[in-house]
Design a protein around this motif. Structure first.
Motif, PDB file in Angstrom:
ATOM      1  N   ARG A   7      44.003  41.302  33.089  1.00 39.28           N
ATOM      2  CA  ARG A   7      43.590  40.756  34.395  1.00 39.28           C
ATOM      3  C   ARG A   7      43.533  41.871  35.450  1.00 39.28           C
ATOM      4  O   ARG A   7      42.660  41.877  36.320  1.00 39.28           O
ATOM      5  N   CYS A  60      37.832  32.903  45.044  1.00 45.28           N
ATOM      6  CA  CYS A  60      36.825  32.623  46.081  1.00 45.28           C
ATOM      7  C   CYS A  60      35.774  33.714  46.221  1.00 45.28           C
ATOM      8  O   CYS A  60      34.811  33.539  46.972  1.00 45.28           O
ATOM      9  N   ASP A  65      31.231  30.466  49.835  1.00 43.81           N
ATOM     10  CA  ASP A  65      31.534  29.047  49.620  1.00 43.81           C
ATOM     11  C   ASP A  65      32.749  28.616  50.453  1.00 43.81           C
ATOM     12  O   ASP A  65      32.778  27.504  50.985  1.00 43.81           O
ATOM     13  N   ASP A  80      41.752  35.493  45.863  1.00 41.05           N
ATOM     14  CA  ASP A  80      40.997  36.226  44.842  1.00 41.05           C
ATOM     15  C   ASP A  80      41.770  37.486  44.467  1.00 41.05           C
ATOM     16  O   ASP A  80      42.458  38.077  45.308  1.00 41.05           O
ATOM     17  N   ILE A  81      41.614  37.914  43.214  1.00 40.00           N
ATOM     18  CA  ILE A  81      42.340  39.102  42.747  1.00 40.00           C
ATOM     19  C   ILE A  81      41.704  40.386  43.269  1.00 40.00           C
ATOM     20  O   ILE A  81      42.355  41.429  43.341  1.00 40.00           O
ATOM     21  N   SER A  82      40.429  40.314  43.639  1.00 44.66           N
ATOM     22  CA  SER A  82      39.705  41.535  43.986  1.00 44.66           C
ATOM     23  C   SER A  82      39.938  41.938  45.443  1.00 44.66           C
ATOM     24  O   SER A  82      39.650  41.159  46.361  1.00 44.66           O
ATOM     25  N   ALA A 105      45.363  38.079  45.592  1.00 41.70           N
ATOM     26  CA  ALA A 105      46.417  37.920  44.583  1.00 41.70           C
ATOM     27  C   ALA A 105      45.806  37.479  43.266  1.00 41.70           C
ATOM     28  O   ALA A 105      44.749  36.841  43.231  1.00 41.70           O
ATOM     29  N   ASP A 106      46.506  37.811  42.208  1.00 38.40           N
ATOM     30  CA  ASP A 106      46.219  37.212  40.912  1.00 38.40           C
ATOM     31  C   ASP A 106      46.561  35.722  41.028  1.00 38.40           C
ATOM     32  O   ASP A 106      47.606  35.359  41.581  1.00 38.40           O
ATOM     33  N   SER A 127      34.913  27.427  41.384  1.00 39.93           N
ATOM     34  CA  SER A 127      33.565  27.184  40.854  1.00 39.93           C
ATOM     35  C   SER A 127      32.867  28.430  40.322  1.00 39.93           C
ATOM     36  O   SER A 127      33.146  29.551  40.739  1.00 39.93           O
ATOM     37  N   TYR A 128      31.947  28.177  39.402  1.00 41.91           N
ATOM     38  CA  TYR A 128      30.912  29.118  38.945  1.00 41.91           C
ATOM     39  C   TYR A 128      31.447  30.459  38.419  1.00 41.91           C
ATOM     40  O   TYR A 128      31.344  31.489  39.090  1.00 41.91           O
ATOM     41  N   GLY A 129      32.002  30.406  37.207  1.00 43.47           N
ATOM     42  CA  GLY A 129      32.462  31.647  36.581  1.00 43.47           C
ATOM     43  C   GLY A 129      33.922  31.899  36.878  1.00 43.47           C
ATOM     44  O   GLY A 129      34.296  33.005  37.295  1.00 43.47           O
ATOM     45  N   TRP A 133      38.083  33.803  33.378  1.00 44.32           N
ATOM     46  CA  TRP A 133      38.972  34.903  33.783  1.00 44.32           C
ATOM     47  C   TRP A 133      40.442  34.516  33.641  1.00 44.32           C
ATOM     48  O   TRP A 133      41.334  35.285  34.022  1.00 44.32           O
TER      49      TRP A 133
HETATM   50  C1  LIG Z   1      32.234  34.623  39.347  1.00 36.94           C
HETATM   51  S1  LIG Z   1      33.366  34.810  40.656  1.00 36.94           S
HETATM   52  C2  LIG Z   1      33.518  33.169  41.265  1.00 36.94           C
HETATM   53  C3  LIG Z   1      32.369  32.829  42.108  1.00 36.94           C
HETATM   54  C4  LIG Z   1      32.785  32.234  43.414  1.00 36.94           C
HETATM   55  N1  LIG Z   1      33.148  30.858  43.242  1.00 36.94           N
HETATM   56  C5  LIG Z   1      31.735  32.335  44.491  1.00 36.94           C
HETATM   57  O1  LIG Z   1      31.643  31.419  45.274  1.00 36.94           O
HETATM   58  O2  LIG Z   1      31.034  33.329  44.561  1.00 36.94           O
HETATM   59  C6  LIG Z   1      34.901  35.020  39.828  1.00 36.94           C
HETATM   60  C7  LIG Z   1      35.990  35.506  40.778  1.00 36.94           C
HETATM   61  O3  LIG Z   1      37.239  35.399  40.083  1.00 36.94           O
HETATM   62  C8  LIG Z   1      38.061  36.456  40.549  1.00 36.94           C
HETATM   63  N2  LIG Z   1      39.162  36.610  39.580  1.00 36.94           N
HETATM   64  C9  LIG Z   1      39.081  37.063  38.306  1.00 36.94           C
HETATM   65  N3  LIG Z   1      40.307  37.042  37.738  1.00 36.94           N
HETATM   66  C10 LIG Z   1      41.164  36.558  38.676  1.00 36.94           C
HETATM   67  C11 LIG Z   1      42.555  36.308  38.685  1.00 36.94           C
HETATM   68  N4  LIG Z   1      43.320  36.538  37.603  1.00 36.94           N
HETATM   69  N5  LIG Z   1      43.124  35.841  39.822  1.00 36.94           N
HETATM   70  C12 LIG Z   1      42.359  35.611  40.942  1.00 36.94           C
HETATM   71  N6  LIG Z   1      41.028  35.833  40.975  1.00 36.94           N
HETATM   72  C13 LIG Z   1      40.434  36.293  39.857  1.00 36.94           C
HETATM   73  C14 LIG Z   1      37.119  37.631  40.635  1.00 36.94           C
HETATM   74  O4  LIG Z   1      37.623  38.660  41.453  1.00 36.94           O
HETATM   75  C15 LIG Z   1      35.856  36.961  41.183  1.00 36.94           C
HETATM   76  O5  LIG Z   1      35.784  37.076  42.578  1.00 36.94           O
END
Ligand SMILES: C[S@@+](CC[C@H](N)C(=O)[O-])C[C@H]1O[C@@H](n2cnc3c(N)ncnc32)[C@H](O)[C@@H]1O
Length: 285
Positions: A7, A60, A65, A80-82, A105-106, A127-129, A133
């Protein structure tokens, strides 16, 4: 499965790509300020009336959104983790003049801490992807159930695991996802916003950064729909709706997609109808 190592690697991959995605979005702040929304009808219908509700938006991303949800009257906290996604989301909130809070945060750390601190929300949304993760569905579902208020509910709209058996030319290429099996993406998170050529950029499509190569690999976790529903049910969430959709909203995941109204994309005529997204609502019981 904990897999914090994977992660954290995903965090690097998302950090590398967020600015590339944002480079295609046009003047999203202005679009939101002037009455626009990035939400699709599917999540709007599942979420219902948000006026006066506290809403937690998990994963997010850059906050489009989240801010659209705040404009519907919810008090929104995005997680969000990023690092880059959260910076971008805060900037968007400030520029669009819509209050929303963003925390980096994770998701697992955040849910654990929020539960320890006794934080509660009326609505949780993702939502959406997002599920791809998550390395541990039970911890995720339990965390959501714990932080929901007694009459609260969870809404999820995501890409359907059935679509994952195809390669991008619609050839059967992989087994149906199960057990959260990790899948390494050496190419990392790609520029799916650019590849959607407008499907994911309601404020207008900008050419932005072209030919991006992500130097940071990523790891997906492959779950089947039954496993997702079972995790939520096992956390004592009462699943009241499950919808399956034979189109995607905005995302051009496969070749030769047919454009439908409202930024929807369906498989070409020679591919049988297959669920490409699902949506669900689960209530605290
Ligand atoms: C495809 S995006 C989701 C799309 C989002 N719903 C939008 O409105 O654009 C997936 C998100 O999940 C986050 N993510 C991935 N692993 C995560 C984790 N372990 N904890 C929190 N966020 C995470 C990524 O950083 C990314 O921003």
């Amino acid at each position: 499965m904990n897999r914090r190592d994977l992660r954290e690697q995903n965090r690097e991959s998302w950090n590398a790509v967020v600015g590339v995605h944002d480079s295609h979005r046009g003047d999203l702040a202005r679009f939101l300020r002037e009455g626009g929304s990035t939400l699709f009808r599917e999540e709007r219908d599942l979420l219902g009336d948000l006026e006066g509700r506290s809403l937690l938006h998990l994963q997010c991303n850059s906050g489009g959104d989240s801010i659209s949800l705040a404009k519907l009257g919810a008090t929104v906290t995005g997680v969000d983790i990023s690092d880059e996604a959260v910076l971008s989301a805060r900037d968007l909130a400030q520029k669009s003049g819509v209050p929303a809070t963003f925390e980096r945060a994770d998701v697992y750390d955040w849910l654990e801490r929020a539960s320890r601190d006794g934080r509660h929300f009326d609505v949780v949304f993702a939502s959406y992807g997002v599920v791809c993760w998550l390395s541990d569905l039970e911890a995720w579902a339990d965390g959501i159930a714990t932080i929901l208020n007694p009459s609260g509910y969870f809404v999820l709209v995501d890409f359907h695991p059935a679509a994952d058996i195809f390669d991008e030319d619609w050839n059967p290429a992989r087994d149906y996802p199960s057990a959260g099996e990790p899948l390494r993406l050496d190419e990392g998170v790609g520029d799916y916003v650019g590849e959607a050529v407008g499907g994911l950029t309601p404020a207008g499509f900008e050419e932005g950064v072209g030919s991006f190569e992500n130097p940071e690999k990523a790891h997906l976790f492959r779950w089947g729909l039954g496993e997702i529903l079972t995790a939520l049910a096992g956390a004592s969430l009462r699943i009241t709706t499950v919808e399956e959709y034979t189109y995607t909203n905005g995302e051009r995941s496969f070749a030769r997609m047919r454009e439908l109204a409202g930024r929807r994309l369906a498989p070409p005529e020679d591919v049988p109808a297959v669920p490409l997204m699902y949506g669900l609502r689960a209530e605290k019981s």
